[in-house]
Motif scaffolding. Sequence first.
Motif, PDB file in Angstrom:
ATOM      1  N   THR A  60       7.845   7.168 -13.486  1.00  0.00           N
ATOM      2  CA  THR A  60       7.080   7.096 -14.396  1.00  0.00           C
ATOM      3  C   THR A  60       7.253   8.119 -15.528  1.00  0.00           C
ATOM      4  O   THR A  60       7.522   7.928 -16.686  1.00  0.00           O
ATOM      5  N   PHE A  61       7.348   9.499 -14.844  1.00  0.00           N
ATOM      6  CA  PHE A  61       7.485  10.760 -15.667  1.00  0.00           C
ATOM      7  C   PHE A  61       8.763  11.565 -15.567  1.00  0.00           C
ATOM      8  O   PHE A  61       8.929  12.519 -16.196  1.00  0.00           O
ATOM      9  N   ARG A  62       9.685  10.645 -14.642  1.00  0.00           N
ATOM     10  CA  ARG A  62      11.041  11.447 -14.431  1.00  0.00           C
ATOM     11  C   ARG A  62      10.807  12.987 -14.130  1.00  0.00           C
ATOM     12  O   ARG A  62      11.521  13.617 -14.934  1.00  0.00           O
ATOM     13  N   SER A  66       6.513  17.753  -6.325  1.00  0.00           N
ATOM     14  CA  SER A  66       6.182  19.028  -5.656  1.00  0.00           C
ATOM     15  C   SER A  66       4.885  19.086  -5.134  1.00  0.00           C
ATOM     16  O   SER A  66       3.912  18.203  -5.572  1.00  0.00           O
ATOM     17  N   TRP A  67       4.439  19.997  -4.255  1.00  0.00           N
ATOM     18  CA  TRP A  67       3.291  20.080  -3.509  1.00  0.00           C
ATOM     19  C   TRP A  67       2.017  20.184  -4.709  1.00  0.00           C
ATOM     20  O   TRP A  67       1.078  19.996  -4.712  1.00  0.00           O
ATOM     21  N   LYS A  68       2.465  21.123  -5.711  1.00  0.00           N
ATOM     22  CA  LYS A  68       1.403  21.504  -6.756  1.00  0.00           C
ATOM     23  C   LYS A  68       0.914  20.179  -7.542  1.00  0.00           C
ATOM     24  O   LYS A  68      -0.100  19.880  -7.593  1.00  0.00           O
ATOM     25  N   LYS A  69       2.168  19.351  -7.769  1.00  0.00           N
ATOM     26  CA  LYS A  69       1.852  18.068  -8.364  1.00  0.00           C
ATOM     27  C   LYS A  69       1.170  17.243  -7.605  1.00  0.00           C
ATOM     28  O   LYS A  69       0.302  16.347  -7.836  1.00  0.00           O
ATOM     29  N   VAL A 120      -1.736  15.539 -15.136  1.00  0.00           N
ATOM     30  CA  VAL A 120      -1.112  16.462 -13.951  1.00  0.00           C
ATOM     31  C   VAL A 120       0.486  16.617 -14.221  1.00  0.00           C
ATOM     32  O   VAL A 120       0.942  17.794 -13.923  1.00  0.00           O
ATOM     33  N   PHE A 121       1.105  15.602 -14.656  1.00  0.00           N
ATOM     34  CA  PHE A 121       2.537  15.619 -14.694  1.00  0.00           C
ATOM     35  C   PHE A 121       3.175  16.359 -16.088  1.00  0.00           C
ATOM     36  O   PHE A 121       4.313  16.751 -15.970  1.00  0.00           O
ATOM     37  N   LYS A 122       2.355  16.314 -16.804  1.00  0.00           N
ATOM     38  CA  LYS A 122       2.664  16.812 -18.183  1.00  0.00           C
ATOM     39  C   LYS A 122       2.074  18.167 -18.354  1.00  0.00           C
ATOM     40  O   LYS A 122       2.594  18.777 -19.231  1.00  0.00           O
ATOM     41  N   HIS A 123       1.384  18.840 -17.673  1.00  0.00           N
ATOM     42  CA  HIS A 123       0.765  20.069 -17.763  1.00  0.00           C
ATOM     43  C   HIS A 123       2.097  21.061 -17.376  1.00  0.00           C
ATOM     44  O   HIS A 123       2.587  20.857 -16.520  1.00  0.00           O
ATOM     45  N   GLN A 124       2.227  21.974 -18.453  1.00  0.00           N
ATOM     46  CA  GLN A 124       3.457  22.851 -18.042  1.00  0.00           C
ATOM     47  C   GLN A 124       3.374  23.543 -16.969  1.00  0.00           C
ATOM     48  O   GLN A 124       4.513  24.121 -16.412  1.00  0.00           O
ATOM     49  N   LYS A 125       2.281  24.170 -16.547  1.00  0.00           N
ATOM     50  CA  LYS A 125       2.308  25.141 -15.238  1.00  0.00           C
ATOM     51  C   LYS A 125       2.515  24.395 -14.023  1.00  0.00           C
ATOM     52  O   LYS A 125       2.454  25.140 -13.043  1.00  0.00           O
ATOM     53  N   LEU A 126       2.644  23.192 -13.699  1.00  0.00           N
ATOM     54  CA  LEU A 126       2.480  22.546 -12.800  1.00  0.00           C
ATOM     55  C   LEU A 126       4.292  22.448 -12.232  1.00  0.00           C
ATOM     56  O   LEU A 126       4.827  21.877 -12.292  1.00  0.00           O
TER      57      LEU A 126
END
Length: 126
Positions: A60-62, A66-69, A120-126
Motif C-alpha cells: 500500500t505505502f511502499r 519497522s517496529w515503530k510502524k 502512521v505510514f506517512k508520518h515522517q518521524k516513524l
Amino acid sequence: MDIRKITGEVFRFGIVGLLATALHYGIYYLLQNYIPVYIAYSIGYIVSFIANFYLTAFFTFRSVPSWKKMIGMGGAHAINYILHIMLLNLFLSIGIPNVWAPFPVFAIAIPVNFFLVRFVFKHQKL
C-alpha cells in the motif's frame, strides 16, 4: 499533495483491505459456531492485523516495515478494534444475525482505519 499518489494508495489499501477483511471474516465464520462470537471475531482480527501490517507496508505505502510502524499501526488498529467491537455489539443487539453482523461493521470501520493507518505510514518521524 499529489492526487494520483493518494488515489493509488486508496486503491492499494482497498486491495489489502479486501484481503485482510476476507481473512478476518473467514476465521470469524469458521470459529463463531464453536467459540463465543467476540472471541472468534477477535482471533480473526488479530490474524488479519498481522497480515495487513506487512501488506500495508510493502504494497500500500511502499514502505519498509519497522517496529515503530507496527506499534503505530497497532495503536491505530486498537482504536479501530474498539470501533469494530462497539459496532458489532450494536448490530447484534438490533437483531442482525451473527453471520451477517460483521459486514456493516466493515463498511463503517474500514474507511476510518485508512486515515489512521495512512497517518502512521506517512508520518515522517516513524
